[in-house]
Design an enzyme around this catalytic site. Structure first.
Site, PDB file in Angstrom:
ATOM      1  N   GLU A 177       1.149  -1.167  -0.401  1.00 13.22           N
ATOM      2  CA  GLU A 177       0.382   0.431   0.397  1.00 13.22           C
ATOM      3  C   GLU A 177       1.169   0.921  -0.025  1.00 13.22           C
ATOM      4  O   GLU A 177       1.331   0.790   1.292  1.00 13.22           O
ATOM      5  CB  GLU A 177      -0.901   0.497   1.364  1.00 13.22           C
ATOM      6  CG  GLU A 177      -2.032   0.875   1.513  1.00 13.22           C
ATOM      7  CD  GLU A 177      -3.005   0.760   2.583  1.00 13.22           C
ATOM      8  OE1 GLU A 177      -2.774  -0.003   3.013  1.00 13.22           O
ATOM      9  OE2 GLU A 177      -3.426   2.221   2.914  1.00 13.22           O
ATOM     10  N   GLU A 182      -2.223  11.280   3.331  1.00 14.18           N
ATOM     11  CA  GLU A 182      -3.382  11.652   4.454  1.00 14.18           C
ATOM     12  C   GLU A 182      -3.401  13.097   5.443  1.00 14.18           C
ATOM     13  O   GLU A 182      -2.818  12.755   5.060  1.00 14.18           O
ATOM     14  CB  GLU A 182      -3.897   9.941   5.139  1.00 14.18           C
ATOM     15  CG  GLU A 182      -3.699   8.746   4.428  1.00 14.18           C
ATOM     16  CD  GLU A 182      -3.495   7.957   5.668  1.00 14.18           C
ATOM     17  OE1 GLU A 182      -4.764   6.912   5.803  1.00 14.18           O
ATOM     18  OE2 GLU A 182      -2.188   6.756   5.285  1.00 14.18           O
TER      19      GLU A 182
END
Length: 299
Positions: A177, A182
């Protein structure tokens, strides 16, 4: 973070992200992060030298206001996410993800539940949207970029990230990932970029944060989030400012699983272990606004 399978397609979570869900034969989970590992900050390094670039994926989100996203490029995941303890239910169609008629995609989190959706904690309190390109577009290497304006408020958790295209076969975190961006509401001026893989997932993800100068908040304006990705090297930048570069040498002998195709994910989560739940100060509806997503490659 952990991998989990929702009521509808599947999902995982890495440190604070989730995975993408495939439809039918392609189910994706998401990996979310819980917390950045201590001392993850990396010194700025020069960006990779650019070469002749070819656009291999682009969505400028042009279209009439209220239109759904281009189904030839994106699919919408539906369901909740128990692993991260997120509070929202991801819906399909254009209820929570729609074009604004001004060249943007708007993902809207609402404090409502018109469909009487059920979540891991009971009747869902919020709705939002999560999109991915699984089965429609994936690539290995290149410059992956999006221009985004994040929402503000306690409990909000927007993300722009990628999962290995082999997720359905090998699972997470073996799939890998790449969290390009974020943000959590209690850190209005900071975004995070993180890698998750076998032996360094969840809270053990390898990453760093980037903080705007002079107390500025990311919700105040659009910013460009990108990675420059090559074999054995991934470099993160915000508005062209490089803040982190990772190579297999950063993994302490653990397996580097990023030399293969990945697909794209955009989502706006509400609440969860990392951001905490919304409170009375959190504005709703809350919007994640995406101007464009582009992938270019020198291959």
């Amino acid at each position: 973070m952990t991998v989990h399978r929702p009521h509808h397609p599947a999902r995982t979570h890495s440190r604070r992200r989730r995975t993408a869900l495939y439809a039918a034969s392609l189910l994706c989970c998401s990996a979310l992060l819980a917390t950045l590992p201590g001392g993850a900050s990396a010194a700025p390094v020069p960006a990779p030298a650019p070469g002749p670039a070819a656009v291999v994926f682009a969505d400028e989100f042009d279209g009439p206001a209220g239109s759904a996203v281009d189904g030839s490029k994106w699919q919408l995941e539906t369901g909740d996410n128990v692993n991260n303890h997120e509070r929202q239910y991801y819906t399909g169609g254009n209820s929570n993800a729609a074009l604004d008629g001004q060249g943007n995609l708007v993902i809207t989190a609402r404090k409502e539940n018109p469909g009487n959706y059920q979540c891991w904690y009971g009747t869902c309190e919020y709705t939002s949207a999560r999109l991915n390109t699984a089965g429609k577009f994936s690539a290995a290497y290149g410059h992956v970029e999006a221009r985004i304006k994040v929402p503000r408020g306690q409990g909000m958790w927007p993300a722009f990230w990628m999962l290995g295209d082999d997720f359905g076969n090998v699972g997470w975190p073996q799939s890998g990932e790449i969290d390009i961006m974020e943000n959590v509401g209690f850190e209005p001026g900071t975004v995070h970029g993180t890698l998750h893989g076998p032996g360094y997932s969840g809270a053990e993800g390898i990453g760093a944060g980037y903080t705007l100068p002079d107390g500025a908040a990311f919700a105040d304006d659009f910013h460009t989030f990108a990675v420059d990705w090559a074999p054995d090297s991934i470099t993160w930048s915000v508005d062209g400012n490089v803040f982190q570069r990772r190579t297999p040498a950063d993994l302490g002998g653990k397996e580097w699983v990023f030399n293969k195709p990945f697909f794209l994910i955009l989502n706006l989560a509400v609440g969860g272990f990392w951001p905490g739940d919304p409170d009375g100060s959190t504005p709703f509806p809350s919007q994640l606004v995406i101007d464009y997503v582009r992938v270019t490659t020198n291959h």
